[in-house]
Design a protein around this motif. Structure first.
Motif, PDB file in Angstrom:
ATOM      1  N   UNK A  93       0.784  -1.466  -0.071  1.00  0.00           N
ATOM      2  CA  UNK A  93      -0.279   0.360   0.110  1.00  0.00           C
ATOM      3  C   UNK A  93       0.977   1.130   0.485  1.00  0.00           C
ATOM      4  N   UNK A  94       1.390   1.247   0.950  1.00  0.00           N
ATOM      5  CA  UNK A  94       2.768   2.145   0.678  1.00  0.00           C
ATOM      6  C   UNK A  94       3.931   2.529   0.153  1.00  0.00           C
ATOM      7  N   UNK A  95       4.191   1.471  -1.246  1.00  0.00           N
ATOM      8  CA  UNK A  95       4.710   2.115  -2.350  1.00  0.00           C
ATOM      9  C   UNK A  95       4.300   2.515  -3.270  1.00  0.00           C
ATOM     10  N   UNK A 122      -4.963   4.628  -5.549  1.00  0.00           N
ATOM     11  CA  UNK A 122      -4.484   4.975  -4.096  1.00  0.00           C
ATOM     12  C   UNK A 122      -5.450   3.965  -3.231  1.00  0.00           C
ATOM     13  N   UNK A 123      -6.374   4.181  -3.882  1.00  0.00           N
ATOM     14  CA  UNK A 123      -8.297   3.369  -2.961  1.00  0.00           C
ATOM     15  C   UNK A 123      -7.598   2.068  -3.245  1.00  0.00           C
ATOM     16  N   UNK A 124      -7.484   1.192  -5.142  1.00  0.00           N
ATOM     17  CA  UNK A 124      -7.737   0.192  -5.216  1.00  0.00           C
ATOM     18  C   UNK A 124      -6.098  -0.544  -4.479  1.00  0.00           C
ATOM     19  N   UNK A 125      -5.195   0.337  -4.460  1.00  0.00           N
ATOM     20  CA  UNK A 125      -4.146  -0.312  -2.875  1.00  0.00           C
ATOM     21  C   UNK A 125      -4.639  -0.418  -1.350  1.00  0.00           C
ATOM     22  N   UNK A 126      -5.759   0.036  -1.242  1.00  0.00           N
ATOM     23  CA  UNK A 126      -5.966  -0.087   0.110  1.00  0.00           C
ATOM     24  C   UNK A 126      -6.292   1.067   0.845  1.00  0.00           C
ATOM     25  N   UNK A 127      -6.077   2.313   0.639  1.00  0.00           N
ATOM     26  CA  UNK A 127      -6.459   3.996   0.666  1.00  0.00           C
ATOM     27  C   UNK A 127      -7.983   4.345   0.686  1.00  0.00           C
ATOM     28  N   UNK A 128      -8.971   3.489   1.432  1.00  0.00           N
ATOM     29  CA  UNK A 128     -10.188   4.043   1.069  1.00  0.00           C
ATOM     30  C   UNK A 128     -10.635   5.270   0.894  1.00  0.00           C
ATOM     31  N   UNK A 129     -10.253   6.152   2.205  1.00  0.00           N
ATOM     32  CA  UNK A 129     -10.660   7.409   2.216  1.00  0.00           C
ATOM     33  C   UNK A 129      -9.438   8.722   1.824  1.00  0.00           C
ATOM     34  N   UNK A 130      -8.712   8.229   0.894  1.00  0.00           N
ATOM     35  CA  UNK A 130      -7.994   8.668   0.134  1.00  0.00           C
ATOM     36  C   UNK A 130      -8.735   9.664  -0.724  1.00  0.00           C
ATOM     37  N   UNK A 131      -8.462  11.428  -0.459  1.00  0.00           N
ATOM     38  CA  UNK A 131      -9.099  12.345  -1.603  1.00  0.00           C
ATOM     39  C   UNK A 131      -8.495  13.102  -2.464  1.00  0.00           C
TER      40      UNK A 131
END
Length: 234
Positions: A93-95, A122-131
């Motif tokens: 996720x961080x990468x 970024x959301x696809x990587x797991x950060x669901x709340x990214x805007x």
């Protein structure tokens, strides 16, 4: 009359070498025997010559080894270098997040299409709340460093010394644990962000070249993948 094999077996039951294990640490690791995250004990062993099960004389040491708390198999300590499933997921996720920031820092955040592509990645990587606002704010901070590159890394001059360091720190520890297809996928996700508003800029290409190097991709493979991505319709 007892056979020689039987006599030897009796003798081994009477006396032999016994290992006395001491626990010197514990934690969680990825057990290749179980195929998942498990608790472990780090052990060191003391060899003893035993008679009737009673340890007597010292005969050296063994280990250290890692013992799985579930299957009780012993592994070399280098098995701890493999990240746990939880840790691997966080590193991945961080990468992706860092690559997205790197591309945005090089190409700017004025294009709504680019920001939308970056957020989806970024959301696809797991950060669901990214805007979009969150990414734009972080990129604004990173962009302050652009143009202060390192003489030892030409690509760092485009993406900024601090950002180049971030890319290497996020990607290099992950790369050995990814199959080639996984490393290529991370690079291509960055490429799709850069291409969302048109062809690569020079700065974007150099950032993506830095990404490829940090992922342990050969320079020619990085160039080939970037060229193929540019020819693929969005």
């Amino acid at each position: 009359m007892r056979s020689a094999l039987g006599q030897r077996a009796i003798k081994l039951r009477i006396c032999g070498i016994r290992t006395m294990w001491d626990t010197v640490g514990d934690g969680e690791f990825f057990c290749t025997g179980c195929g998942g995250d498990r608790n472990y004990r780090r052990l060191t062993g003391r060899l003893r010559f035993a008679v009737l099960g009673v340890p007597l004389l010292r005969r050296g040491t063994v280990g250290p080894v890692v013992e799985c708390a579930a299957c009780h198999h012993h592994f070399d300590t280098d098995t701890l270098d493999h990240p746990t499933t939880t840790r691997f997921s966080a590193m991945l996720k961080d990468a992706v997040h860092t690559v997205a920031l790197g591309v945005l820092a090089a190409g700017g955040t004025t294009s709504r299409t680019v920001l939308e592509t970056a957020v989806a990645t970024v959301r696809g990587a797991g950060f669901d709340d990214c805007t979009q606002e969150q990414l734009a704010t972080v990129v604004e901070v990173l962009s302050v460093d652009i143009g202060h590159g390192s003489a030892f890394d030409p690509a760092a001059e485009a993406c900024g010394a601090a950002l180049a360091i971030e890319l290497h720190e996020a990607l290099e520890p992950l790369a050995p644990h990814l199959a080639p297809a996984g490393r290529e996928s991370i690079l291509l996700q960055g490429a799709r962000i850069a291409l969302a508003d048109g062809p690569y800029s020079q700065a974007e290409r150099e950032v993506l070249t830095t990404v490829g190097g940090a992922l342990q991709l050969r320079a020619e493979d990085t160039a080939r993948l970037l060229a193929a991505a540019a020819r693929t319709p969005s």
